[in-house]
Enzyme design. Structure first.
Site, PDB file in Angstrom:
ATOM      1  N   LYS A 116      45.095  50.539  48.122  1.00 12.46           N
ATOM      2  CA  LYS A 116      45.092  50.109  49.518  1.00 12.46           C
ATOM      3  C   LYS A 116      44.557  51.212  50.430  1.00 12.46           C
ATOM      4  O   LYS A 116      43.835  50.943  51.391  1.00 12.46           O
ATOM      5  CB  LYS A 116      46.499  49.699  49.947  1.00 12.46           C
ATOM      6  CG  LYS A 116      46.969  48.372  49.365  1.00 12.46           C
ATOM      7  CD  LYS A 116      48.324  48.006  49.922  1.00 12.46           C
ATOM      8  CE  LYS A 116      48.755  46.610  49.503  1.00 12.46           C
ATOM      9  NZ  LYS A 116      48.958  46.470  48.071  1.00 12.46           N
ATOM     10  N   HIS A 235      58.490  39.741  52.064  1.00 17.04           N
ATOM     11  CA  HIS A 235      57.035  39.927  52.003  1.00 17.04           C
ATOM     12  C   HIS A 235      56.385  39.072  50.915  1.00 17.04           C
ATOM     13  O   HIS A 235      55.250  39.330  50.520  1.00 17.04           O
ATOM     14  CB  HIS A 235      56.678  41.407  51.784  1.00 17.04           C
ATOM     15  CG  HIS A 235      57.302  42.315  52.795  1.00 17.04           C
ATOM     16  ND1 HIS A 235      56.945  42.293  54.129  1.00 17.04           N
ATOM     17  CD2 HIS A 235      58.282  43.258  52.680  1.00 17.04           C
ATOM     18  CE1 HIS A 235      57.662  43.189  54.780  1.00 17.04           C
ATOM     19  NE2 HIS A 235      58.481  43.779  53.934  1.00 17.04           N
ATOM     20  N   ARG A 292      41.143  38.822  42.824  1.00 18.79           N
ATOM     21  CA  ARG A 292      41.535  37.836  41.811  1.00 18.79           C
ATOM     22  C   ARG A 292      41.713  36.484  42.488  1.00 18.79           C
ATOM     23  O   ARG A 292      41.569  36.363  43.710  1.00 18.79           O
ATOM     24  CB  ARG A 292      42.855  38.244  41.156  1.00 18.79           C
ATOM     25  CG  ARG A 292      43.951  38.504  42.199  1.00 18.79           C
ATOM     26  CD  ARG A 292      45.301  38.739  41.594  1.00 18.79           C
ATOM     27  NE  ARG A 292      46.262  39.273  42.543  1.00 18.79           N
ATOM     28  CZ  ARG A 292      46.914  38.577  43.447  1.00 18.79           C
ATOM     29  NH1 ARG A 292      46.710  37.277  43.564  1.00 18.79           N
ATOM     30  NH2 ARG A 292      47.787  39.153  44.254  1.00 18.79           N
TER      31      ARG A 292
END
Length: 667
Positions: A116, A235, A292
């Site tokens: 990230k 989340h 993906r």
């Protein structure tokens, strides 16, 4: 086009890929762990190869075994699904070395977007809007704490190699940062083998909007519109929909352009998703790119009429994208609900066990069910507890919401705790139905979504009683047929008496509440009474435990599933669980060691949070149990003495194991 592919995954996504491959005439190879020997994806595939024990680190994450299975079976390509090795650059590299096509992006794109923090740097160079935060390499806790203080609270700590809601912690104030960081790093290391984290400003009332992108090896790249995934807990997405409510054509074009630029910046090929955090004012920031296929890809398929797995296979085999950007169109509205074996009333604690009864709604133009399990299968403690994805489509959002409510009402699951009723309340919640969306919706609407003190209405007790009477009558009829004199009146269970009306009591329990239903026999009918209310009832049993009941002339449909003493009653879109009480049965005492705290499910002890021999307050965290890829904190049930731990860090514990020796304080 490929003649045979191997699917390096399990469960729902493996079954999903098999479905498209079969339609395209491509043979499939499944891989499976010892725990999945009889799994649905194994039954559906043309071939299947055992790759190791139940633990994912010894099976689904072992690259060499999966490559060996592909070579052994002659598979030309590997579809990684989502999760497991789907975003693992070493796996992609290994496929390339062995001459096996990886059905996904090139390793360079996975590497670029896999971290990230590195992805943020790339997006900054590509001028894609970024959320304020720290994405650097210094991972010293004190330094990260200092950066969080500079950014300003609340902040979000995120695993750099993370995904699926794992390795994320919201920190509201500076004092909580170090503890949250340690927990986040533990979970990141366990889930992804990498404890590197980044810290970002937490946007108040954000929406989570993602753009589906697709690239090919010929330089083409398109976006297939957006999905709104704002409704989340921990989340992790719960309800997804497409298109995003309130999305203007201008904003869609801007987000689509940014997503395509992000994909092009890394030379992307195949299916990918660029995720954005969107403010209520319409501004948006790049969050991450998932290299993906996404769990929620079916809603995109439903509004575009396309098969994204087919696109993946075609692109991976070297074909260009089937359509150009101007040929893509949105039609209608789609919603996806994730049906999980979990208990929302207990903090969404995962549930394990056999699916004693599983009856999804009928599929068709408006309803789709993607699943990796069937009735009789087990939800094990080793993997994600998803039962299915329920997807609905209709011409507009209001009609799609109605479709979802009906489909959820038609879903029947017995054997494990599940979130179907919670999803129904969520779909019907005024905030969701009016599209007042943000990632805090579930917490914000807690009072509506988690009602307290609900008790079954009289009709539920009546259905339970009528179910018992109809089963008794059916059993008597079967016994009569097996006997020498099936016409004998002595076989009847009609309550006949010479000079009186027969009556009896049936006793049921709901939680701590116990009620008696009085039954008076009236020929082919019964008079049922509970809490001073009476009704004339009759009914008929059908296959799959369905009942057509009639109370005072009003007919309704119900389903009653018997599991031991439990009676699972599905009525009017609700599910109630009663227990049949046998007045002649005297239950024994006991239920675990006195003063002990029991494991709510199988798992591994990963942290001890208090010192043995000390006094703790009610609610104090005692230890952390890791199960089903999530952390569960075990807390003190009352103020008292923590006398001893029964297990050490790293120990595996079974469901119901006594974790600590605890002595409540004397009142």
């Amino acid at each position: 086009m490929f003649e045979k592919i191997l699917i390096a995954n399990r469960g729902e996504i493996a079954c999903r890929v098999i479905k498209t491959a079969r339609r395209m005439g491509i043979k499939t190879v499944a891989v499976y762990s010892e725990a999945d020997a009889n799994a649905r994806h194994v039954r559906l595939a043309d071939e299947a190869v055992l790759i190791g024990p139940a633990a994912v680190k010894e099976s689904y994450l072992v690259i060499d075994r999966i490559i060996a299975a592909a070579k052994q079976t002659g598979a030309q390509a590997i579809h990684p699904g989502y999760g497991f090795l789907s975003e693992n650059e070493d796996f992609c590299d290994a496929c390339e070395r062995e001459g096996i096509v990886f059905i996904g992006p090139p390793v360079s794109a996975i590497r670029a977007m896999g971290s990230k923090s590195e992805a943020k740097k790339l997006m900054e160079a590509a001028r894609v809007p970024l959320t304020p935060g720290y994405h650097g390499d210094n991972q010293e806790p004190a330094y990260l704490h200092e950066q969080a203080d500079k950014i300003g609270y609340p902040v979000l700590i995120k695993a750099a190699a993370g995904g699926g809601g794992k390795g994320m912690r919201l920190v509201e104030k500076s004092d909580d940062f170090i503890a949250a960081l340690a927990s986040c790093k533990r979970e990141a290391a366990s889930s992804f083998g990498d404890e590197h984290v980044l810290v970002e400003k937490y946007i108040t009332r954000p929406r989570h909007i993602e753009i589906q992108v697709f690239g090919d090896t010929h330089g083409n790249c398109v976006y297939l519109f957006e999905r709104d995934c704002s409704v989340q807990r921990r989340h992790q997405k719960v309800l997804e929909e497409a298109p995003a409510p309130g999305m203007t054509p201008e904003r869609r074009a801007a987000m689509g352009k940014a997503a395509v630029e992000a994909a092009k910046a890394v030379g992307y090929v195949g299916a990918g998703t660029v995720e954005f955090i969107a403010n209520q004012d319409g501004s948006f920031y790049f969050m991450e790119m998932n290299t993906r296929l996404q769990v929620e890809h079916p809603v995109t398929e439903m509004i575009t009429g396309l098969d994204l797995v087919e696109w993946q296979l075609r692109v991976a085999s070297g074909e260009p994208l089937p359509l150009a950007q101007e040929q893509l169109q949105i039609r209608g509205h789609a919603l996806e609900a994730r049906i999980y074996a979990e208990d929302p009333a207990k903090g969404f604690l995962p549930s394990t066990g056999k699916l004693l009864h599983l009856a999804p709604p009928a599929e068709g133009l408006h309803v789709r069910v993607d699943t990796g399990v069937e009735e009789g299968d087990e939800i094990s403690p080793f993997y994600d507890p998803m039962i299915a994805k329920l997807i609905v489509w209709d011409e507009n959002r209001d009609q799609a919401l109605a479709r979802m409510l009906q489909a959820l009402a038609d879903y029947r699951v017995v054997g494990v705790a599940n979130n179907i009723e919670f999803l129904s309340r969520l779909t019907n919640c005024p905030a969701f139905s009016s599209a007042d969306l943000d990632t805090g919706l579930i917490e914000r609407e807690k009072a509506y979504l988690f009602p307290e003190g609900e008790v079954p209405p009289a009709e539920v007790w009546f259905v339970a009683a009528l179910g018992e009477l109809l089963r008794e009558a059916a059993w008597a009829e079967e016994e009569a047929e097996r006997g020498n004199d099936p016409g004998s009146p002595w076989h009847a269970r009609d309550g006949w008496r010479l000079n009186a009306t027969a009556s009896r009591e049936l006793i049921f329990r709901f939680g701590e509440m116990q009620k008696s239903v009085t039954v008076a026999y009236r020929g082919d009918r019964y008079t049922l009474s509970v809490d001073g209310r009476s009704t004339v009832a009759r009914g008929r049993m059908y296959e799959r435990h369905r009942m057509r009941v009639e109370f005072d002339g009003t007919r309704m449909d119900s389903t009653v599933i018997v599991a031991g003493e439990k009676r699972h009653i599905f009525l009017d879109g609700r599910t109630w669980q009663l227990s049949n009480v046998d007045p002649l049965h005297h239950a024994g005492e006991g239920g675990g060691a006195e003063g002990g705290l029991l494991a709510p499910m199988p798992g591994k002890v990963i942290a001890l949070l208090a010192e043995a021999g000390t006094t703790v307050e009610k609610g104090a965290p005692l230890l952390i149990l890791e199960a089903m890829k999530m952390e569960h904190t075990i807390t003190a049930p009352a103020a008292g003495l923590l006398k001893a731990y029964r297990f050490a860090v790293g120990d595996q514990v079974s469901d119901g194991a006594e974790l600590v020796e605890f002595e409540p304080a004397k009142k």
